[in-house]
Design a protein around this motif. Structure first.
Motif, PDB file in Angstrom:
ATOM      1  N   ARG A  29       0.840  -1.202   0.000  1.00 53.44           N
ATOM      2  CA  ARG A  29       0.000   0.000   0.000  1.00 53.44           C
ATOM      3  C   ARG A  29       0.874   1.250   0.000  1.00 53.44           C
ATOM      4  O   ARG A  29       0.614   2.209  -0.730  1.00 53.44           O
ATOM      5  N   ALA A  30       1.939   1.236   0.780  1.00 57.42           N
ATOM      6  CA  ALA A  30       2.855   2.374   0.793  1.00 57.42           C
ATOM      7  C   ALA A  30       3.560   2.523  -0.551  1.00 57.42           C
ATOM      8  O   ALA A  30       3.805   3.642  -1.012  1.00 57.42           O
ATOM      9  N   THR A  31       3.868   1.409  -1.201  1.00 59.65           N
ATOM     10  CA  THR A  31       4.496   1.460  -2.525  1.00 59.65           C
ATOM     11  C   THR A  31       3.567   2.112  -3.532  1.00 59.65           C
ATOM     12  O   THR A  31       3.983   2.980  -4.311  1.00 59.65           O
ATOM     13  N   PHE A  32       2.298   1.724  -3.522  1.00 61.06           N
ATOM     14  CA  PHE A  32       1.343   2.346  -4.448  1.00 61.06           C
ATOM     15  C   PHE A  32       1.153   3.816  -4.112  1.00 61.06           C
ATOM     16  O   PHE A  32       0.944   4.641  -5.008  1.00 61.06           O
ATOM     17  N   GLY A  33       1.209   4.170  -2.841  1.00 64.14           N
ATOM     18  CA  GLY A  33       1.138   5.583  -2.463  1.00 64.14           C
ATOM     19  C   GLY A  33       2.302   6.367  -3.044  1.00 64.14           C
ATOM     20  O   GLY A  33       2.133   7.481  -3.555  1.00 64.14           O
ATOM     21  N   PHE A  34       3.497   5.792  -2.989  1.00 64.09           N
ATOM     22  CA  PHE A  34       4.665   6.441  -3.577  1.00 64.09           C
ATOM     23  C   PHE A  34       4.502   6.583  -5.083  1.00 64.09           C
ATOM     24  O   PHE A  34       4.769   7.636  -5.657  1.00 64.09           O
ATOM     25  N   ILE A  35       4.065   5.515  -5.746  1.00 63.19           N
ATOM     26  CA  ILE A  35       3.927   5.549  -7.206  1.00 63.19           C
ATOM     27  C   ILE A  35       2.925   6.610  -7.626  1.00 63.19           C
ATOM     28  O   ILE A  35       3.167   7.366  -8.568  1.00 63.19           O
ATOM     29  N   VAL A  36       1.796   6.696  -6.930  1.00 66.99           N
ATOM     30  CA  VAL A  36       0.781   7.672  -7.328  1.00 66.99           C
ATOM     31  C   VAL A  36       1.265   9.105  -7.088  1.00 66.99           C
ATOM     32  O   VAL A  36       0.967  10.001  -7.872  1.00 66.99           O
ATOM     33  N   ARG A  37       2.032   9.327  -6.024  1.00 67.57           N
ATOM     34  CA  ARG A  37       2.566  10.676  -5.783  1.00 67.57           C
ATOM     35  C   ARG A  37       3.651  11.027  -6.792  1.00 67.57           C
ATOM     36  O   ARG A  37       3.764  12.167  -7.219  1.00 67.57           O
ATOM     37  N   GLN A  87      -2.794  -6.812  -4.500  1.00 67.91           N
ATOM     38  CA  GLN A  87      -2.637  -5.927  -5.660  1.00 67.91           C
ATOM     39  C   GLN A  87      -3.926  -5.180  -5.974  1.00 67.91           C
ATOM     40  O   GLN A  87      -3.885  -4.055  -6.480  1.00 67.91           O
ATOM     41  N   LEU A  88      -5.074  -5.775  -5.694  1.00 68.84           N
ATOM     42  CA  LEU A  88      -6.342  -5.093  -5.941  1.00 68.84           C
ATOM     43  C   LEU A  88      -6.452  -3.797  -5.135  1.00 68.84           C
ATOM     44  O   LEU A  88      -7.120  -2.861  -5.551  1.00 68.84           O
ATOM     45  N   ARG A  89      -5.795  -3.753  -4.011  1.00 68.37           N
ATOM     46  CA  ARG A  89      -5.823  -2.532  -3.192  1.00 68.37           C
ATOM     47  C   ARG A  89      -5.152  -1.362  -3.903  1.00 68.37           C
ATOM     48  O   ARG A  89      -5.402  -0.216  -3.580  1.00 68.37           O
ATOM     49  N   GLY A  90      -4.292  -1.658  -4.851  1.00 66.44           N
ATOM     50  CA  GLY A  90      -3.641  -0.600  -5.626  1.00 66.44           C
ATOM     51  C   GLY A  90      -4.545   0.029  -6.660  1.00 66.44           C
ATOM     52  O   GLY A  90      -4.180   1.017  -7.285  1.00 66.44           O
ATOM     53  N   LEU A  91      -5.748  -0.516  -6.840  1.00 69.82           N
ATOM     54  CA  LEU A  91      -6.694   0.037  -7.808  1.00 69.82           C
ATOM     55  C   LEU A  91      -7.695   0.967  -7.140  1.00 69.82           C
ATOM     56  O   LEU A  91      -8.792   1.168  -7.635  1.00 69.82           O
ATOM     57  N   ARG A  92      -7.319   1.542  -6.046  1.00 71.70           N
ATOM     58  CA  ARG A  92      -8.181   2.487  -5.329  1.00 71.70           C
ATOM     59  C   ARG A  92      -7.943   3.893  -5.856  1.00 71.70           C
ATOM     60  O   ARG A  92      -7.080   4.144  -6.672  1.00 71.70           O
ATOM     61  N   GLY A  93      -8.702   4.820  -5.324  1.00 67.71           N
ATOM     62  CA  GLY A  93      -8.616   6.218  -5.754  1.00 67.71           C
ATOM     63  C   GLY A  93      -7.356   6.911  -5.272  1.00 67.71           C
ATOM     64  O   GLY A  93      -6.663   6.443  -4.364  1.00 67.71           O
ATOM     65  N   ARG A  94      -7.080   8.056  -5.877  1.00 70.72           N
ATOM     66  CA  ARG A  94      -5.882   8.827  -5.562  1.00 70.72           C
ATOM     67  C   ARG A  94      -5.798   9.175  -4.084  1.00 70.72           C
ATOM     68  O   ARG A  94      -4.756   9.022  -3.452  1.00 70.72           O
TER      69      ARG A  94
END
Length: 126
Positions: A29-37, A87-94
């Motif tokens: 989840r933190a990785t996806f947060g980094f990627i989106v930022r 991985q599905l958790r990475g398909l959440r909103g910004r």
């Protein structure tokens, strides 16, 4: 320093105290947060979708082996299913992805406080 000393260490002792026995959902989840930022929501979703599809394909590929020889393939198949859910958790909103690092589970342990950055040109005091 004693070169002959032998010490047994427990792997990930601190992280398992903070995140539990399976830190994968939290660090992913933190990785996806980094990627989106860093690169944006589209890039984050592309990575999550690619990882999800890969995990599902691996899970499906192990299905015949898991049926015929459950002792050999069942655990790996369960791990791929778990990884697909992560991985599905990475398909959440910004907003959800950007706030990943500020979740209560990612906060400092009780009794510890983060040191705040000093104002520009100043020094920090504990």
């Amino acid at each position: 320093y004693e070169p002959r000393a032998a010490v047994d260490h427990v792997g990930a002792a601190a992280t398992s105290q903070l995140f539990g026995s399976d830190p994968s959902p939290d660090w992913q989840r933190a990785t996806f947060g980094f990627i989106v930022r860093r690169w944006g929501l589209g890039h984050s979703w592309a990575v999550a979708l690619l990882n999800f599809v890969g995990a599902v394909l691996r899970w499906a590929a192990l299905t015949p082996g898991s049926i015929s020889n459950p002792g050999r393939y069942a655990e790996r198949r369960r791990n791929y299913a778990r990884w697909a859910r992560v991985q599905l958790r990475g398909l959440r909103g910004r907003r959800t992805l950007e706030s990943a690092c500020s979740s209560p589970r990612a906060a400092d342990p009780p009794g510890r406080q983060r040191r705040r950055a000093a104002p520009s040109g100043g020094t920090s005091r504990p």
